[in-house]
Design a protein around this motif. Sequence first.
Motif, mmCIF file in Angstrom:
data_model
loop_
_atom_site.group_PDB
_atom_site.id
_atom_site.type_symbol
_atom_site.label_atom_id
_atom_site.label_comp_id
_atom_site.label_asym_id
_atom_site.label_seq_id
_atom_site.Cartn_x
_atom_site.Cartn_y
_atom_site.Cartn_z
ATOM 1 N N GLY A 6 -8.409 33.479 -43.059
ATOM 2 C CA GLY A 6 -9.813 33.544 -42.385
ATOM 3 C C GLY A 6 -9.813 32.196 -41.917
ATOM 4 O O GLY A 6 -9.289 31.435 -42.017
ATOM 5 N N PHE A 7 -10.564 32.429 -40.635
ATOM 6 C CA PHE A 7 -10.936 31.056 -40.034
ATOM 7 C C PHE A 7 -12.308 30.823 -39.562
ATOM 8 O O PHE A 7 -13.086 31.584 -39.489
ATOM 9 N N PRO A 39 -10.403 37.762 -40.138
ATOM 10 C CA PRO A 39 -11.685 37.336 -40.524
ATOM 11 C C PRO A 39 -11.875 36.085 -39.824
ATOM 12 O O PRO A 39 -11.344 35.043 -39.980
ATOM 13 N N MET A 40 -13.164 35.963 -39.117
ATOM 14 C CA MET A 40 -13.679 34.786 -38.621
ATOM 15 C C MET A 40 -15.049 34.613 -38.382
ATOM 16 O O MET A 40 -15.900 35.387 -38.666
ATOM 17 N N VAL A 41 -15.354 33.310 -38.736
ATOM 18 C CA VAL A 41 -16.830 33.044 -38.556
ATOM 19 C C VAL A 41 -16.841 31.854 -37.405
ATOM 20 O O VAL A 41 -16.251 31.003 -37.256
ATOM 21 N N LEU A 42 -17.988 32.320 -36.556
ATOM 22 C CA LEU A 42 -18.015 31.273 -35.224
ATOM 23 C C LEU A 42 -19.215 30.303 -35.539
ATOM 24 O O LEU A 42 -20.394 30.806 -36.071
ATOM 25 N N ILE A 87 -19.559 30.808 -47.446
ATOM 26 C CA ILE A 87 -20.248 32.337 -48.243
ATOM 27 C C ILE A 87 -19.725 33.381 -47.005
ATOM 28 O O ILE A 87 -19.338 34.396 -47.646
ATOM 29 N N PHE A 88 -20.197 33.231 -45.831
ATOM 30 C CA PHE A 88 -19.972 34.261 -44.975
ATOM 31 C C PHE A 88 -18.324 34.567 -44.669
ATOM 32 O O PHE A 88 -18.052 35.690 -44.442
ATOM 33 N N LEU A 89 -17.482 33.340 -44.906
ATOM 34 C CA LEU A 89 -16.357 33.566 -44.687
ATOM 35 C C LEU A 89 -15.695 34.511 -45.712
ATOM 36 O O LEU A 89 -15.069 35.400 -45.221
ATOM 37 N N LEU A 90 -16.026 34.041 -46.965
ATOM 38 C CA LEU A 90 -15.859 34.791 -48.198
ATOM 39 C C LEU A 90 -16.159 36.112 -47.961
ATOM 40 O O LEU A 90 -15.149 37.076 -48.380
ATOM 41 N N SER A 91 -17.331 36.489 -47.446
ATOM 42 C CA SER A 91 -17.763 37.894 -47.395
ATOM 43 C C SER A 91 -16.880 38.511 -46.517
ATOM 44 O O SER A 91 -16.345 39.879 -46.749
ATOM 45 N N CYS A 95 -14.473 41.681 -47.324
ATOM 46 C CA CYS A 95 -14.570 43.161 -46.609
ATOM 47 C C CYS A 95 -13.331 43.672 -45.985
ATOM 48 O O CYS A 95 -13.047 44.585 -45.911
ATOM 49 N N PHE A 96 -12.657 42.489 -45.313
ATOM 50 C CA PHE A 96 -11.372 42.895 -44.564
ATOM 51 C C PHE A 96 -10.452 43.167 -45.539
ATOM 52 O O PHE A 96 -9.677 44.202 -45.363
#
Length: 100
Positions: A6-7, A39-42, A87-91, A95-96
């Motif tokens: 994830g990134f 999976p990515m968080v911006l 937390i959001f990246l792990l979530s 899910c992924f």
Amino acid sequence: MKNGQGFVLVYSITAQSTYNDLVDLRDTILKVKDTSDVPMVLVGNKCDLEDERVVGKEVGQTLARNWGSTFLETSAKQKINVNEVSIFLLSRLICFDMID
């Protein structure tokens, strides 16, 4: 990049050039991973510098929505939403993995 699960893609809300680089960075990640979804968080950083903002919050939100990513604004200096990024990246990773 190849082994990443994830990134977190980060730009400065005070520097348009950092935002402009995001599309190419995401495209490179997807190409290296040989997939259309990762999976990515911006993250728009430096939200404590509102008076210096050049990239609007809605611009980041729209890009994240188009990518199907989570969006947060943070301030590393003031510790705003810093833990939430992880937390959001792990979530997203969980899910992924459940879908994959």
